[in-house]
Write an enzyme that holds these catalytic residues in place. Structure first.
Site, PDB file in Angstrom:
ATOM      1  N   ASP A 173     -15.381   3.062   2.441  1.00  0.00           N
ATOM      2  CA  ASP A 173     -15.323   1.443   3.105  1.00  0.00           C
ATOM      3  C   ASP A 173     -16.721   0.808   2.765  1.00  0.00           C
ATOM      4  OD1 ASP A 173     -12.798   1.963   3.795  1.00  0.00           O
ATOM      5  OD2 ASP A 173     -13.434   2.538   5.875  1.00  0.00           O
ATOM      6  N   SER A 223      -7.687  11.834   2.609  1.00  0.00           N
ATOM      7  CA  SER A 223      -7.320  10.471   3.850  1.00  0.00           C
ATOM      8  C   SER A 223      -7.245  10.907   4.914  1.00  0.00           C
ATOM      9  CB  SER A 223      -5.879  10.049   3.050  1.00  0.00           C
ATOM     10  OG  SER A 223      -5.448   9.068   4.128  1.00  0.00           O
ATOM     11  N   ARG A 229       0.769  -1.152  -0.018  1.00  0.00           N
ATOM     12  CA  ARG A 229       0.044   0.078  -0.090  1.00  0.00           C
ATOM     13  C   ARG A 229       0.902   1.199  -0.112  1.00  0.00           C
ATOM     14  NH1 ARG A 229      -4.689  -0.789   4.041  1.00  0.00           N
ATOM     15  NH2 ARG A 229      -5.417   0.908   2.883  1.00  0.00           N
TER      16      ARG A 229
HETATM   17  C1  S3P Z   1      -9.513   5.089   7.908  1.00  0.00           C
HETATM   18  C2  S3P Z   1      -9.500   5.900   6.861  1.00  0.00           C
HETATM   19  C3  S3P Z   1      -9.904   5.416   5.448  1.00  0.00           C
HETATM   20  C4  S3P Z   1     -10.369   4.246   5.565  1.00  0.00           C
HETATM   21  C5  S3P Z   1     -10.003   3.148   6.719  1.00  0.00           C
HETATM   22  C6  S3P Z   1      -9.958   3.668   8.022  1.00  0.00           C
HETATM   23  C7  S3P Z   1      -9.301   5.956   9.429  1.00  0.00           C
HETATM   24  O1  S3P Z   1      -8.634   5.248   4.844  1.00  0.00           O
HETATM   25  O2  S3P Z   1     -10.612   3.574   4.423  1.00  0.00           O
HETATM   26  O3  S3P Z   1     -10.642   1.901   6.687  1.00  0.00           O
HETATM   27  O4  S3P Z   1      -9.564   5.518  10.396  1.00  0.00           O
HETATM   28  O5  S3P Z   1      -8.814   7.060   9.591  1.00  0.00           O
HETATM   29  P1  S3P Z   1      -7.862   6.545   4.113  1.00  0.00           P
HETATM   30  O6  S3P Z   1      -7.665   7.617   5.202  1.00  0.00           O
HETATM   31  O7  S3P Z   1      -6.742   6.023   3.448  1.00  0.00           O
HETATM   32  O8  S3P Z   1      -8.800   7.132   3.100  1.00  0.00           O
END
Ligand code: S3P
Length: 433
Positions: free
Chosen positions: A319, A169, A126
């Site tokens: 998600d 994000s 990732r």
């Molecule tokens: C999350 C943010 C999201 C999400 C992940 C949990 C978090 O990811 O997809 O399951 O707890 O901040 P990204 O920050 O990469 O979008």
């Protein structure tokens, strides 16, 4: 319903009916766990996430000097390090958890010492440049392996920045805020799309001052954190599988108690309403600034309609998109998803795996670089599903299986435990067969 450890057979259902109280939200549990372990004092949590991802966060924080005491099934007590971690002699294993790796990097970059972060095969694929860039702009010394984990961090005092991430994000935002918390001056993160704001709310709950505007968050460091006691709200992203399942059956009736309803997480309720489901929200309360309430869903008698998910809402629903796509064939008019390129760099390439598994069940689906078109009015048959070790794919297709003709075998079903170990038991509880 059990075949082998890694596989689950899911039979079609006639209806979805019952009442559930779900384990604690994964995103909030990560933050409460990490901040409590960093704070001064002893924090106590109930309904803490039972998922393996949050256990990875706790194990990393334990290796950094915090004390974790599991006082009950979903109850834990965390004694924090009062702002100063002990460098671990071993690499910190973040398992499958992108949240752990990205958020902890921000916490560790301003600390003294050397740290190595590793993850499983999926996490090691990732993208991590998204955290290296802002942390290096703050003066951090961070080495990636070809843009990925393992990550080496050589801790050093940092300088405050004003930063706009190139991807929306919450993990990147949190990474920068956790570094800013420990850095003299004001650190600001600007976002084009408002991502989940649990970090901002949790930092305040632990006593920090965080300033917010419509599109930015600022933190003036350094600031200490103080222990709290809290109950973690039920995970709405786990509820999503059951909400979507209930939406498929006219006559369904499902109630969730103490569900997290933070507005930056609850877009699914709007989508399901737009699809024709009836959603009632009762007993709304605020707990440490997180909204919590009872949610009831009943499905329309003539089936669910159609929708397009694109623009900012695609990021907020990221998600929940796999399960929405997986129920797309059972809608009247289909589900169209765009602006969701991030799905390709989640625990798996979720666009490719959703398309592949829908086709395995006999569905027609068109794949795009940033989304999917899933036509409605289709009949699916049971098939063998390849979850790719991705918890949300395993659970999304268990939901699709409920309306298929024949049985569906979910391979890699144990991956559900990454976020929701109770998933299959609760599905058996509410699925009438
Ligand atoms: C999350 C943010 C999201 C999400 C992940 C949990 C978090 O990811 O997809 O399951 O707890 O901040 P990204 O920050 O990469 O979008």
């Amino acid at each position: 319903m059990h075949t082998a450890t890694q596989e689950r057979l899911v039979r079609p259902a006639r209806n979805i009916y019952g009442s559930l109280r779900l384990p604690g939200d994964k995103s909030i549990s990560h933050r409460y766990g990490m901040l409590a372990a960093f704070a001064q004092g002893v924090s106590r949590f109930t309904n803490f996430s039972t998922g393996a991802d949050c256990a990875s966060t706790l194990a990393c924080m334990e290796a950094l000097g915090a004390k974790i005491n599991r006082t009950g099934n979903q109850a834990i007590e965390i004694t924090g390090v009062a702002g100063r971690v002990t460098p671990a002699s071993h690499p910190l294993d973040c398992g499958n958890s992108g949240s752990t790796m990205r958020m902890i990097s921000g916490l560790l970059a301003p600390q003294q010492g050397r740290f190595t972060l590793i993850g499983d095969a999926s996490l090691s694929r990732r993208p991590m440049e998204r955290i290296r860039k802002p942390l290096e702009a703050m003066g951090a010394r961070l080495t990636l392996t070809d843009g990925h984990a393992p990550i080496q961090i050589e801790g050093a005092p940092l300088k405050a920045i004003d930063y706009t991430p190139s991807v929306s994000s919450a993990q990147v935002k949190t990474c920068i805020l956790l570094a800013g918390l420990q850095t003299a001056g004001t650190t600001t993160v600007r976002e084009a799309v408002r991502t989940r704001d649990h970090s901002e709310l949790a930092l305040r709950a632990f006593g920090a001052t965080v300033e917010r505007t419509m599109d930015s968050v600022s933190i003036a460091g350094p600031q200490p954190l103080h222990a709290i006691d809290a109950t973690v709200p039920g995970d709405i992203s786990s509820a999503a599988f059951f909400l979507c399942a209930a939406a498929l059956f006219p006559g369904s009736n499902l109630v969730f108690d103490e569900l997290g309803l933070n507005p930056t997480r609850a877009a699914l309720l709007d989508v399901l309403t737009a699809l024709g489901a009836r959603i009632a929200v009762l007993n709304l309360e605020e707990k440490h600034a997180e909204l919590v309430g009872t949610v009831q869903i009943t499905a329309p008698v003539d089936g669910i309609g159609s929708t397009t998910i694109s623009g900012p809402v695609a990021a907020q629903l990221i998600d929940e998109l796999p399960v929405l796509a997986a129920i797309g064939p059972y809608t009247r008019g289909g589900i169209r998803i765009r602006d969701a390129r991030e799905l390709r760099v989640k625990e798996s390439d979720r666009i490719a795996l959703v398309a592949k598994n829908l086709r395995a069940m006999g569905a027609e689906v068109e794949e795009f670089e940033d989304g999917l078109d899933v036509p409605g009015g289709q009949t699916l048959h049971g098939a063998t599903i390849h979850s790719g070790g991705d918890h949300r794919i395993a659970m999304a297709f268990s939901v699709a299986a409920l309306r298929a003709e024949g049985e569906t075998l979910i391979q890699g079903a144990d991956s559900a435990a990454i976020s929701f170990p109770e998933f299959f038991d609760l599905l058996d509880l509410v699925a009438e067969r």
